[in-house]
Structures are given as structure tokens and as C-alpha cells.
Design an enzyme around this catalytic site. Structure first.
Site, PDB file in Angstrom:
ATOM      1  CB  SER A 398      36.818  30.501 -56.454  1.00 58.94           C
ATOM      2  OG  SER A 398      35.553  30.898 -55.981  1.00 58.94           O
ATOM      3  CG  HIS A 419      36.715  35.599 -56.805  1.00 62.06           C
ATOM      4  ND1 HIS A 419      37.834  35.406 -56.040  1.00 62.06           N
ATOM      5  CD2 HIS A 419      35.793  34.698 -56.350  1.00 62.06           C
ATOM      6  CE1 HIS A 419      37.612  34.446 -55.156  1.00 62.06           C
ATOM      7  NE2 HIS A 419      36.380  34.005 -55.327  1.00 62.06           N
ATOM      8  CD  GLU A 431      40.903  37.744 -55.749  1.00 61.32           C
ATOM      9  OE1 GLU A 431      42.112  37.724 -55.476  1.00 61.32           O
ATOM     10  OE2 GLU A 431      40.241  36.711 -55.946  1.00 61.32           O
ATOM     11  CG  ASN A 469      40.276  31.373 -53.448  1.00 60.76           C
ATOM     12  OD1 ASN A 469      40.132  31.461 -52.233  1.00 60.76           O
ATOM     13  ND2 ASN A 469      39.255  31.389 -54.270  1.00 60.76           N
TER      14      ASN A 469
END
Length: 678
Positions: A398, A419, A431, A469
Site C-alpha cells: 500500500s 495494489h 492501482e 493512500n
């Protein structure tokens, strides 16, 4: 258009819609159809017409590219009126998609025949609209008002077999479509069956009321849903011409509204994100390995199994592997009950617990172990020596530096990030992280794999947290600043849920687990600039063992209710933190909370674009909508910001940066980004 003599049916015309790739109902298609049916009115001794589509579809919907311009004649209602006015019956022969305007076109025919591949529906609400060519008026005449409300307000696509049961089709054929359509035409004996002239079936009022209530409860602020309900009910309340006029007026009004524009923005952003990179052809991936059998590894394995791929799953702890297989069986059964698979056993037959050495024949191996760089590098060094030279390695990290991981292998050109978002078999977003040395072929393969999984794949470059994130970290940071300044968790959550977020931020933190962000803060602590503002409140909670829902307490107390309740102990910690820093607390209203947090999102997104981490503003919006609960009806943070007064947004970002102090940089490309995001 072709005209032929049938030995039993007589003189027949076949009108074929051919507008690749999906036969979108463009202005040219409408014009050609209108011309074809005008010509057929002059054709003597015609027994019937078959209307069908080329390219494996009937009509997959309107040409959405036309929606940002004024409607262009001829309009679809004119085409349907020409079909209904034809003195001979018309049968719609449906292969593949008959959606939106495509299904409205089929409803304008006298009968509808499909193959088992047929998919029908009126999904306009998913683009912020309602049907505008009679769909809300003709469909109730086939299925009743209550069922029509459910179908129109959900926008769901209905497979042929179910469509036949519901009455949306007259026949489904397993044989060749056109001969079956001719056969059905012969049963009509030349009689027209104009659907709009039929009456709406009577049904109990409480059934209609229940369907309406359920649709409104699921609307989540979508303006199109109550408009669609009203339009469907017009079918039994108003004269036909008036009902059609009101439906059309509502559809055109919604088409230029902010929600429809936001949803169109996301539609086109998804198309742009799905384009393959230049210079790379995707490799075939049939055999997949997943290393790490925690919740994320389980979800990834299940996502592949759902798409028919065999997955080998490795976990170093035998007891953990046993628990993972048991959890997978339970989840596979739930997935099957929801109709996504024929049985849990079928899914589990595609997932096998394996030794690491058994990954040797895998085309793709995905790592999903703990967020520890040393552990990941050690694992990849081992896997690198096991799999074939052409195999691709990917990490589900992440936050961590994928370039550093790639360097631990002998194949950095065949290394990247996938991800996934938890639960991986449910969440649409992936992702795809492009490392510095990744070959175009590898990127193309990872995008192709994501598409095969039915995911929205967004490419990002390597940075701490990638796109989602990193923005979420900026969002979290502002939430924590607001706590010190005067807000409480429930105040911030209320403000953002009222804006349309799926959950408030502190409820999300508790759901994810406070220990995850704590581990990240501890990892980054040695490099943190002491001048930067840092909030210690979440650290205090973690030191007390308050990790969120999994421990019964986090920002909220879950011991009495699974929904959580504000906790006086947390409030005392917050108040004490403000006092120790000498911050005079003040009342912060919901509007200020929203403006501050949205400014943080928009600013961080602009920084990502300036650094080349994200390629397009639409990519950012896709990530936040599909992975972080940003309301789709607002189009993502950048599209939303582009629709606000420019001076207000820039002032909000300036105020946010000033309140944050050292360490929060104001993006220099905001004007450019906002101009690109509308």
C-alpha cells in the site's frame, strides 16, 4: 437493409444496425434507421421486418459523446414512432447488449427475441439520467409498475433467461437468431402489437409503494431515482402522449445537470485509464500465485478464481494457512449465494494451498504479506529464483517503495505493483504501479489482468502511498489537525457523510485498524522534519490498545454497539492534547470542516499530478471514487473542485495550507489542474 422472399413468411426485410464497436445509438444511426423505416413504408407486400445488430450487439446504448452537446435530430422517439407506425410487424432480434436507448428501441418493436447472450436493461440512472425515449412508459406495460420501478431505478442489466421470465422478452432461442426471429414473426400472422397502446397491468398498491420505498432508500442522493419513479408511475396515471412528453422533459433536464456531468466524467475517465500503453503487448496469464494468505491474499485469490483462473496460495505458517482455507470456503459460499458463482465448491476447486516451490509454473505471482520492506525483499529474492524467466512478479504493498523491491530481483523489467483494495474480490479499484524499470509489456500485462478481473485499473508511479493512500494521508492529517483545533471525531464524520462520503474518516480509520497507520508513522518517524506539525492523539490511542473495531475500541467505542459510539475517554485525550500544545479550541462548523478536508484532497491531487505520479486528473477521481468512498455523484475531488467557484477553492486551499503550517505545500499547478478536470 436487405429484402428477401421467405418460402413461408413471404416478403421480409432485415434491418441491421452496424456501428462498431458496440452499435452505439449515434445521430447517424438514428438517421439511417429513420430512413430505412421510411423506405419500408413504401415497400409493397411486405410481411414483416427483423431489426437486428452487427458486431455481437443489438445496441449497447446511446453515444455518450453526444450528451454534452444539444440533442441532435432525428431523436430516438422519432425512430420508435416510425417503427410503431409501420403497418407490418417488426421483431427485434437481440444478440448481446440491448441497453438504454437500445432496449427502448427494442420496446418500440412488436416483439423481442434474444439469444442466451442477450443482456437487456435501462441503466440510464447510472449516468444520472432516466430513459427519454419511452422506456419508463413501455416497460411497465410488460412487467408492471413495481417491477419497472426496480429495473429502472437500479439500472441493472438483465440476462436473457431472467428477462424472459420477467416478460421483458417474448422468446429466447438457443438456435440461430435470425431464423428464430422469422419463426416468431410468423406466429404473429401479420398483426401489429404496438406496446405503447397496451394497458398497464393492475397490481396491488402496497407492492408499488414497497418498490418505491426500496428504490428511494437505495438512491443515496441520486436525483434521477425519484424522477424515474415518477415517470414510471405516469404510465398508469396520464394519457400516453402526456406521459411520454414528461418523461422526455425530465430526461433532458437531468442530462445537463451536475450529477449527470459528474457521472459522465467518470465514465470517460474510466475509458481513458483502460487504454493500453504504447509499445507493449500483454502476455497471457493463466496461472497465478499469491504469497500471503491473510485477508488481502484471500481476497486476491478469490478475485482470480471468480474469473476462472487457477490460483496457488502460499502461507509460511501452516496454522494460518488452515485458517485461511476455512475462511475462503466460508466466503466462497457467500459469493455463490449472491449469484456470482454456481457454487462455493467450484470456486475453491480453483484455489490450492501450495508450497512456495510450487510457484515455478506461475505466469504471475502476487505478494500480499506484511508491510515490511525487509520481509518483502527477502521473499521476492526467493520467488525470483523459483519462477520462470518470463513470469511477472507483483507486490500488493500500500505504501512501500516498489523500485527498491524490484532491485532485489533479477527481473526489474518484469516487476510492478498491483495494489488491490480490501476486500479484493469485491472492490473495483486496482492501482497498477509502474516501476522505473518496468517494461511496457509488463505494464500492458498487469492492465490486461486487471481488466480480466473486472477491475477499474489506474496506473500510478512510485511514491509513498501512490495515488489513493497519499491523498488519504493528507486527508487524515487534516482530520487530526481539526481535532486539535476544536472538532471531535463525530463532528468530522457527520460533516463528510453529509457531503456524500460512504463513511466518515474516523469510522474508516476504525474499520481499517489504527495500528496500520501507526506502523507507517513509526516507519517514517526517523525522516520526519521536526518543524512539521504532528498530532500525537492517534498514537496515544494505539498505545492504549485501541486499534478500532477489531479490539472493540478505537476512535469510537464498539463494546455496546457494532455501529460504535462517541467515547468520553477519547474526548478527554483530544482536549488534553490541545491544552498541552496551547491551542485554544473553537467551534468548527460542518461547512468549514468540509472545505478544509476537500481542500487538502484537491491540493494533494494537484501535487501528485505535478510530480507525474498520476497521469490525468480523471485517474485521481477514479481512485477516490472507487477506492475511498468519494461520492460518484460529485465526480471525484478534482471534478467537484472544477465545478466550484474558482476563487473559493483557491482561497480554501490557501487557508488549509496556512492552518497546517510547515510541511504542507500548496500546489503550484492548481489552475491548470482545475481547468482540465471539468
Amino acid at each position: 437493409m436487405e429484402i428477401s422472399e421467405h418460402p413461408e413468411a413471404g416478403k421480409l426485410a432485415t434491418v441491421t444496425i452496424d456501428n462498431p464497436p458496440v452499435n452505439a445509438g449515434s445521430r447517424q444511426v438514428r438517421e439511417d434507421l429513420l430512413g430505412a423505416f421510411a423506405a419500408l413504408r413504401e415497400e409493397p407486400s411486405l410481411s414483416g421486418v427483423i431489426l437486428t445488430g452487427a458486431n455481437g450487439n443489438f445496441v449497447a446504448g446511446a453515444d455518450i459523446r453526444e450528451f454534452d452537446a444539444p440533442p441532435q435530430a432525428p431523436h430516438l422517439p422519432e425512430v420508435i414512432a416510425a417503427i410503431e407506425a409501420l403497418p407490418t410487424p417488426v421483431v427485434a432480434a437481440i444478440e448481446g447488449a440491448a441497453l438504454g436507448g437500445g432496449y427502448e428501441l427494442a420496446l418500440g418493436c412488436d416483439a423481442r427475441v434474444a439469444t442466451p447472450r442477450g443482456v437487456l436493461g435501462l441503466p440510464e440512472v447510472t449516468l444520472g439520467l432516466i430513459p427519454g425515449a419511452g422506456g419508463t412508459q413501455r416497460l411497465p406495460r410488460l412487467v408492471g409498475i413495481a417491477r419497472a420501478i426496480e429495473l429502472v431505478t437500479s439500472g441493472r442489466r438483465v440476462k436473457a433467461d431472467e428477462a424472459l421470465r420477467l416478460g421483458m422478452l417474448d422468446a429466447v432461442t438457443a438456435s440461430d437468431l435470425l431464423p428464430a426471429a422469422v419463426e416468431h414473426l410468423m406466429t404473429m400472422r401479420g398483426r401489429k402489437r404496438v406496446l405503447i397502446e397496451a394497458s398497464v397491468p393492475a397490481e396491488p398498491a402496497d407492492r408499488i409503494e414497497a418498490a418505491e420505498k426500496e428504490a428511494l432508500a437505495a438512491a443515496k442522493g441520486a436525483d434521477a431515482v425519484p424522477e424515474a419513479i415518477a415517470a414510471v408511475k405516469f404510465s398508469a396515471e396520464l394519457p400516453v402522449e402526456e406521459a411520454l412528453r414528461r418523461e422526455r422533459e425530465r430526461s433532458l433536464r437531468l442530462r445537463v445537470g451536475p450529477q449527470a456531468k459528474a457521472l459522465r466524467h467518470l465514465f470517460f475517465a474510466e475509458r481513458a485509464a483502460a487504454r493500453m500503453p504504447d509499445g507493449g503487448e500483454p502476455r497471457s496469464v493463466q496461472r497465478v500465485g499469491v504469497v500471503g494468505a491473510g485477508r488481502m491474499g484471500q481476497g486476491i485469490a478469490l478475485a482470480f478464481a471468480l474469473r476462472g483462473l487457477h490460483v496457488r496460495l502460499f502461507e509460511s505458517d501452516p496454522a494460518a494457512m488452515e485458517r485461511a482455507i476455512a475462511a475462503l470456503r466460508e466466503e466462497a459460499d457467500k459469493v455463490a449465494k449472491r449469484g456470482r458463482a454456481s457454487s462455493g465448491e467450484e470456486l475453491m476447486a480453483r484455489i490450492s494451498a501450495s508450497a512456495l516451490e510450487e510457484m515455478a509454473d506461475r505466469d504471475l505471482v502476487i505478494e500480499a504479506i506484511t508491510e515490511d520492506m525487509a520481509a518483502k525483499k527477502s521473499l521476492f529474492a526467493r520467488v525470483d529464483g523459483i519462477v520462470g524467466r518470463d513470469a511477472i512478479l507483483a507486490s500488493n504493498t500500500s505504501y512501500l517503495d516498489l523500485n527498491e523491491m524490484a532491485a532485489a530481483t533479477t527481473r526489474p523489467e518484469r516487476f510492478g505493483g498491483l495494489h488491490f483494495f480490501n476486500p479484493a474480490h469485491v472492490m473495483r479499484l486496482v492501482e497498477v504501479i509502474r516501476t522505473d524499470k518496468m517494461a511496457p509489456e509488463t505494464l500492458a500485462t498487469l492492465l490486461s489482468v486487471s481488466k480480466r478481473l473486472g477491475k477499474v485499473a489506474v496506473v500510478a508511479r512510485v511514491c509513498e502511498g501512490f495515488i489513493g493512500n497519499r491523498i488519504f494521508s493528507a486527508y487524515r492529517r487534516q482530520c487530526e489537525f481539526l481535532l486539535e483545533e476544536g472538532a471531535l471525531p463525530q463532528d468530522i464524520d457527520r460533516a463528510m457523510v453529509d457531503f456524500g462520503m460512504a463513511m466518515g474518516p474516523f469510522a474508516v480509520f476504525d474499520l481499517a485498524g489504527l495500528d496500520i497507520a501507526w506502523a507507517t508513522r513509526k516507519r517514517l518517524a526517523p525522516t520526519r522534519d521536526p518543524r512539521a506539525r504532528y498530532v500525537e492523539i492517534p498514537d496515544r490511542l494505539c498505545e492504549m490498545g485501541r486499534f478500532g473495531r477489531k479490539t472493540g475500541k478505537g476512535w469510537y467505542d464498539y463494546t455496546a454497539s457494532p455501529r460504535g459510539a462517541p467515547d468520553a475517554e477519547v474526548e478527554a485525550i483530544i482536549l488534553d492534547a490541545s491544552r498541552r500544545k496551547g491551542i485554544k479550541r473553537r467551534r468548527i462548523g460542518d461547512e468549514e470542516i468540509r472545505r478544509r478536508l476537500l481542500a487538502a484532497m484537491v491540493n494533494e491531487a494537484a501535487l501528485l499530478l505535478s510530480e507525474g505520479i498520476a497521469e490525468r486528473p480523471g485517474d485521481v477521481d477514479l481512485v477516490l471514487v472507487n477506492g475511498y468512498g468519494f461520492p460518484a455523484l460529485r465526480g471525484g475531488p478534482l471534478h467537484w473542485a472544477s465545478c466550484q467557484p474558482r476563487g473559493q477553492i483557491l482561497a480554501d486551499i490557501d487557508a488549509m495550507a496556512e492552518a497546517s503550517g510547515f510541511g504542507v505545500e500548496r500546489a503550484g499547478n492548481l489552475e491548470e489542474v482545475l481547468a482540465q478536470s471539468g
